[in-house]
Design an enzyme around this catalytic site. Structure first.
Site, PDB file in Angstrom:
ATOM      1  N   CYS A   1      78.481  16.343 -73.871  1.00 45.76           N
ATOM      2  CA  CYS A   1      79.210  17.356 -75.128  1.00 45.76           C
ATOM      3  C   CYS A   1      80.223  16.666 -76.112  1.00 45.76           C
ATOM      4  CB  CYS A   1      80.182  18.108 -74.418  1.00 45.76           C
ATOM      5  SG  CYS A   1      81.204  19.494 -75.217  1.00 45.76           S
TER       6      CYS A   1
ATOM      7  N   CYS B   1      83.309  18.106 -76.913  1.00 47.80           N
ATOM      8  CA  CYS B   1      84.522  17.997 -75.670  1.00 47.80           C
ATOM      9  C   CYS B   1      84.899  17.028 -76.198  1.00 47.80           C
ATOM     10  CB  CYS B   1      83.404  17.934 -74.176  1.00 47.80           C
ATOM     11  SG  CYS B   1      82.891  19.523 -73.950  1.00 47.80           S
TER      12      CYS B   1
END
Ligand SMILES: [Zn+2]
Length: 148
Positions: free
Chosen positions: A71, A74
């Site tokens: 991600c 993230c």
């Protein structure tokens, strides 16, 4: 609150429960079992082995970063989350939960998208916010979640 009010603080290294006088939370105490610092100024890694201790047993609210290595947002937010730790300790514990490695916990919290931040206190989720945030926003949001 008196000087003698004790708080249960979970050791970030060995997940042992330590009783710490509330007035000494920020005093650099060490774990009675493994002698590691009870607060390190950095997020810890949450796993099935230590999650329940930090989320449910601890008297210190837990701020969880639900993330995954694939991600991008993230990974972008990771330094901001790390920088928030020394600003929120010892009133909060920061932990990172890899949703790929710990799918059962991610499923328990019905995580729909990542990154998602959640505040859990004594086993109860008190706040949740999806999407990446800068450090200042993480700190402000987390403090409001625990009423500080
Ligand atoms: Zn320990």
């Amino acid at each position: 609150m008196t000087q003698n009010d004790a708080r249960i603080v979970i050791c970030p290294a060995c997940a042992t429960a330590n009783r710490v006088p509330a007035a000494k939370l920020g005093a650099g105490g060490k774990c009675g079992k493994c002698a590691s610092p009870l607060f390190t100024g950095a997020p810890l890694t949450l796993t099935s082995a230590n999650f329940d201790a930090h989320a449910s047993r601890s008297d210190i609210p837990l701020l969880i970063d639900f993330w995954a290595s694939w991600c991008g947002p993230c990974r972008q937010m990771a330094p901001a989350f790390t920088a928030a730790a020394p600003q929120l300790e010892p009133h909060m514990r920061l932990g990172k939960l890899d949703t790929e490695a710990e799918r059962a916990i991610a499923a328990r919290y019905a995580i729909q998208s990542i990154p998602t931040l959640a505040v859990v206190s004594k086993g109860r989720e008190v706040a949740r916010q999806a999407g990446a945030m800068p450090t200042s926003a993480i700190v402000a949001w987390a403090k409001s979640a625990i009423g500080r």
